[in-house]
Design a protein around this motif. Structure first.
Motif, PDB file in Angstrom:
ATOM      1  N   VAL A  36     -45.317 -34.486 -30.382  1.00 13.90           N
ATOM      2  CA  VAL A  36     -45.037 -33.483 -31.413  1.00 13.90           C
ATOM      3  C   VAL A  36     -46.155 -33.495 -32.462  1.00 13.90           C
ATOM      4  O   VAL A  36     -46.481 -32.466 -33.066  1.00 13.90           O
ATOM      5  N   ILE A  37     -46.794 -34.659 -32.660  1.00 15.54           N
ATOM      6  CA  ILE A  37     -47.883 -34.777 -33.640  1.00 15.54           C
ATOM      7  C   ILE A  37     -49.079 -33.929 -33.212  1.00 15.54           C
ATOM      8  O   ILE A  37     -49.601 -33.111 -33.973  1.00 15.54           O
ATOM      9  N   GLY A  38     -49.533 -34.147 -31.988  1.00 15.10           N
ATOM     10  CA  GLY A  38     -50.701 -33.427 -31.503  1.00 15.10           C
ATOM     11  C   GLY A  38     -50.465 -31.939 -31.341  1.00 15.10           C
ATOM     12  O   GLY A  38     -51.374 -31.125 -31.573  1.00 15.10           O
ATOM     13  N   GLU A  39     -49.249 -31.565 -30.927  1.00 15.41           N
ATOM     14  CA  GLU A  39     -48.940 -30.143 -30.772  1.00 15.41           C
ATOM     15  C   GLU A  39     -49.057 -29.423 -32.119  1.00 15.41           C
ATOM     16  O   GLU A  39     -49.589 -28.313 -32.211  1.00 15.41           O
ATOM     17  N   GLU A  40     -48.553 -30.043 -33.178  1.00 15.07           N
ATOM     18  CA  GLU A  40     -48.711 -29.453 -34.507  1.00 15.07           C
ATOM     19  C   GLU A  40     -50.173 -29.418 -34.921  1.00 15.07           C
ATOM     20  O   GLU A  40     -50.653 -28.427 -35.489  1.00 15.07           O
ATOM     21  N   ALA A  41     -50.892 -30.511 -34.650  1.00 11.66           N
ATOM     22  CA  ALA A  41     -52.294 -30.592 -35.062  1.00 11.66           C
ATOM     23  C   ALA A  41     -53.137 -29.503 -34.403  1.00 11.66           C
ATOM     24  O   ALA A  41     -54.070 -28.973 -35.017  1.00 11.66           O
ATOM     25  N   LEU A  42     -52.816 -29.161 -33.165  1.00 11.00           N
ATOM     26  CA  LEU A  42     -53.535 -28.078 -32.493  1.00 11.00           C
ATOM     27  C   LEU A  42     -53.377 -26.756 -33.251  1.00 11.00           C
ATOM     28  O   LEU A  42     -54.352 -26.022 -33.455  1.00 11.00           O
ATOM     29  N   LEU A  43     -52.166 -26.454 -33.677  1.00 18.26           N
ATOM     30  CA  LEU A  43     -51.926 -25.232 -34.447  1.00 18.26           C
ATOM     31  C   LEU A  43     -52.660 -25.278 -35.778  1.00 18.26           C
ATOM     32  O   LEU A  43     -53.219 -24.269 -36.246  1.00 18.26           O
ATOM     33  N   GLN A  44     -52.677 -26.450 -36.387  1.00 19.25           N
ATOM     34  CA  GLN A  44     -53.299 -26.573 -37.703  1.00 19.25           C
ATOM     35  C   GLN A  44     -54.820 -26.510 -37.627  1.00 19.25           C
ATOM     36  O   GLN A  44     -55.469 -25.940 -38.505  1.00 19.25           O
ATOM     37  N   MET A  45     -55.402 -27.086 -36.581  1.00 22.05           N
ATOM     38  CA  MET A  45     -56.849 -26.977 -36.407  1.00 22.05           C
ATOM     39  C   MET A  45     -57.244 -25.519 -36.165  1.00 22.05           C
ATOM     40  O   MET A  45     -58.308 -25.068 -36.596  1.00 22.05           O
ATOM     41  N   GLU A  46     -56.360 -24.787 -35.507  1.00 21.66           N
ATOM     42  CA  GLU A  46     -56.615 -23.356 -35.313  1.00 21.66           C
ATOM     43  C   GLU A  46     -56.628 -22.631 -36.661  1.00 21.66           C
ATOM     44  O   GLU A  46     -57.467 -21.753 -36.900  1.00 21.66           O
ATOM     45  N   LEU A  47     -55.698 -23.023 -37.564  1.00 23.86           N
ATOM     46  CA  LEU A  47     -55.699 -22.455 -38.902  1.00 23.86           C
ATOM     47  C   LEU A  47     -56.999 -22.772 -39.635  1.00 23.86           C
ATOM     48  O   LEU A  47     -57.509 -21.958 -40.407  1.00 23.86           O
ATOM     49  N   ALA A  48     -57.528 -23.956 -39.383  1.00 23.10           N
ATOM     50  CA  ALA A  48     -58.767 -24.377 -40.031  1.00 23.10           C
ATOM     51  C   ALA A  48     -59.989 -23.712 -39.406  1.00 23.10           C
ATOM     52  O   ALA A  48     -61.090 -23.765 -39.974  1.00 23.10           O
ATOM     53  N   GLY A  49     -59.799 -23.096 -38.251  1.00 27.04           N
ATOM     54  CA  GLY A  49     -60.904 -22.432 -37.579  1.00 27.04           C
ATOM     55  C   GLY A  49     -61.885 -23.383 -36.932  1.00 27.04           C
ATOM     56  O   GLY A  49     -63.053 -23.026 -36.705  1.00 27.04           O
ATOM     57  N   GLU A  50     -61.420 -24.593 -36.613  1.00 32.67           N
ATOM     58  CA  GLU A  50     -62.302 -25.591 -36.009  1.00 32.67           C
ATOM     59  C   GLU A  50     -61.559 -26.314 -34.889  1.00 32.67           C
ATOM     60  O   GLU A  50     -60.317 -26.274 -34.803  1.00 32.67           O
ATOM     61  N   PHE A  51     -62.336 -26.995 -34.043  1.00 32.25           N
ATOM     62  CA  PHE A  51     -61.757 -27.836 -33.002  1.00 32.25           C
ATOM     63  C   PHE A  51     -62.487 -29.174 -33.062  1.00 32.25           C
ATOM     64  O   PHE A  51     -63.714 -29.210 -33.195  1.00 32.25           O
ATOM     65  N   PRO A  52     -61.749 -30.280 -32.998  1.00 30.58           N
ATOM     66  CA  PRO A  52     -62.396 -31.581 -33.219  1.00 30.58           C
ATOM     67  C   PRO A  52     -63.383 -31.968 -32.125  1.00 30.58           C
ATOM     68  O   PRO A  52     -63.156 -31.720 -30.947  1.00 30.58           O
ATOM     69  N   ASP A  53     -64.473 -32.600 -32.570  1.00 33.89           N
ATOM     70  CA  ASP A  53     -65.416 -33.222 -31.640  1.00 33.89           C
ATOM     71  C   ASP A  53     -64.929 -34.612 -31.226  1.00 33.89           C
ATOM     72  O   ASP A  53     -65.289 -35.104 -30.161  1.00 33.89           O
ATOM     73  N   VAL A  54     -64.121 -35.223 -32.089  1.00 32.20           N
ATOM     74  CA  VAL A  54     -63.568 -36.540 -31.785  1.00 32.20           C
ATOM     75  C   VAL A  54     -62.173 -36.633 -32.378  1.00 32.20           C
ATOM     76  O   VAL A  54     -61.917 -36.165 -33.484  1.00 32.20           O
ATOM     77  N   VAL A  55     -61.244 -37.201 -31.616  1.00 32.57           N
ATOM     78  CA  VAL A  55     -59.858 -37.425 -32.036  1.00 32.57           C
ATOM     79  C   VAL A  55     -59.615 -38.929 -31.992  1.00 32.57           C
ATOM     80  O   VAL A  55     -59.867 -39.576 -30.970  1.00 32.57           O
ATOM     81  N   ILE A  56     -59.116 -39.498 -33.100  1.00 33.46           N
ATOM     82  CA  ILE A  56     -59.053 -40.949 -33.274  1.00 33.46           C
ATOM     83  C   ILE A  56     -57.633 -41.371 -33.616  1.00 33.46           C
ATOM     84  O   ILE A  56     -56.967 -40.754 -34.447  1.00 33.46           O
TER      85      ILE A  56
END
Length: 471
Positions: A253-273
């Protein structure tokens, strides 16, 4: 109009309706990531919700409905409505752009963190605790027993059990029981019985106390005691807070939300930690991004961060091993230091588990993720730096992810290359201030684990199938 945006927030209605099952996208033999399927007895109903299935010799039961969701190949598993309703009490959690951290590091990197510490339990563990309590309650269980390291899992499970009128017994690793007394208080406020492990209440505990009366304990020892206790309780069951497929599933559920939020930010991570104990924190954030990597071809790196005091991925072996100290559980294929390994008593008690989850281990063995290890002092240095810049005190476990994110941002500065960094602050450190006090006083110690210590623990593994994996 705002010059900068700090938070990327979703509405309650945006809480995911499904967890993500990585088995739909993980091309490995089922035997590498699954335990033997529990046998369905004659009293099983059509759905399995009204009973539990015995898992071999453990005497600990897991509801069939929860088990089936975690070992199938359905890509999305529906979150039960009552569980999602509970999630909506604090979810979605915020995604925060760490502008001040970026400025302090003078880095071209864009740094984001997902903050999981704002719920009542103070960590991400409540995501699985509520789900497990729901499934166990439907299966007719009346008491749940568990082992806990730093106490975040025990705290979350006690709260979930209290909400559903279930009894809860927690065996808490002895060094954390001493270091973090207020987590014990939180558990007891929610009606849990909390026992320092090893204890005198079980055969496993008594044997270990006789051998080492002042031992720090380990999650594997606490789990061994919890398993033994569960067998003595009518309508009781053993539960774990990390490592098992269903726990990692719940945390997505954490990552699924983060995907939506990164879309809001207009970016996609180069690294996930994410910090790495048995795997729930790392997997919860990283697994959905692994799916998106497969779908889009993105070059995102997934990095798990562990303590040098318990380096199961960076210095362990890919092998069949037990999850508990006494060797009661079925064996799983994992990166491990050996189930008898007892890590030094570092303050990141949630990361002192001897093995990595089979699903995470499979990813690592196939080169689909990375792992790094840090010493305790440098982790607390990063945690204190984050507290000063972002005004949020991370749990010692989360500070491992902070340290890795800082290193990535510094590397971006040195290379003069933009980079998008996402990491998980899995919990707050307000109940870990004594550890930060030691850091500020200069009395915090690093702990070096010798090759001999690791070799001795690994030597105790039974000789089963040939093992693969990295050297």
């Amino acid at each position: 109009m705002r010059a900068v945006r700090n938070q990327y927030l979703l509405d309650e209605d945006d809480v995911p309706t499904h967890w993500y099952n990585i088995l739909a996208d993980l091309d490995v033999p089922a035997s590498d990531v699954r335990r033997a399927r529990p046998a369905a007895g004659p009293d099983a109903d059509a759905t399995g919700d009204a009973r539990t299935a015995d898992r071999g010799s453990t005497g600990a039961n897991i509801p069939l409905s929860m088990y089936r969701g975690s070992v199938g190949t359905e890509r999305h598993v529906k979150i039960p409505d009552p569980v999602r309703a509970q999630y909506q009490r604090w979810r979605p959690t915020p995604l925060i752009r760490a502008h001040r951290l970026e400025q302090a590091l003078d880095t071209p990197a864009h740094i984001y963190y997902k903050y999981e510490g704002a719920n009542a339990s103070g960590s991400h563990k409540l995501n699985s605790a509520l789900a497990q309590a729901h499934y166990y309650k439907k299966a007719g269980v009346q008491e749940i027993t568990t082992g806990t390291g730093a106490g975040q899992w025990g705290t979350a499970l006690s709260m979930a059990c209290h909400a559903l009128d279930l009894a809860c017994t927690v065996f808490m690793v002895n060094c954390s029981y001493r270091q973090k007394p207020y987590r014990r208080v939180l558990m007891e406020l929610n009606g849990a019985r909390v026992i320092p492990s090893p204890s005198g209440t079980t055969e496993a505990g008594r044997a270990l106390l006789a051998a080492s009366p002042d031992g720090d304990g380990s999650v594997a020892i606490a789990n061994a005691e919890a398993l033994e206790h569960a067998r003595t309780v009518t309508r009781g069951a053993f539960s774990v807070g990390s490592g098992e497929n269903h726990v990692l599933l719940h945390q997505t559920v954490i990552g699924e939300e983060a995907l939506l939020q990164m879309e809001l930010a207009g970016e996609f991570p180069d690294v996930v930690i994410g910090a790495m104990g048995a795997g729930s924190n790392f997997a919860g954030l990283a697994f959905p991004f692994h799916r998106e990597k497969l779908r889009t071809g993105a070059g995102t790196r997934l990095v798990a961060v562990e303590p040098e005091a318990c380096p199961k991925m960076t210095r362990g072996r890919y092998a069949w091993d037990y999850n508990d100290f006494s060797g009661t559980t079925p064996m799983t294929k994992m990166y491990t230091l050996g189930h008898t390994f007892v890590a030094p008593g570092v303050h990141a008690g949630g990361l002192r588990y001897h093995g990595a989850a089979p699903l995470v281990s499979a990813l690592y063995d196939r080169g689909l993720m990375e792992a790094v290890a840090y010493g305790q002092k440098e982790v607390f240095e990063a945690g204190a730096f984050f507290a000063r810049t972002e005004n949020l005190i991370p749990a010692p476990e989360s500070a491992h992810a902070v340290k890795c994110a800082v290193d990535e941002a510094v590397r971006a500065r040195e290379e003069n290359r933009a980079r998008v960094i996402l990491f998980n602050v899995s919990g707050h450190g307000l109940l870990d201030l004594s550890a930060y006090d030691q850091y500020l006083a200069g009395t915090l110690e690093d702990h070096v684990v010798s090759d001999g210590h690791i070799a001795a623990s690994l030597a105790g593994l039974p000789a089963l199938d040939p093992v693969g994996g990295r050297p």
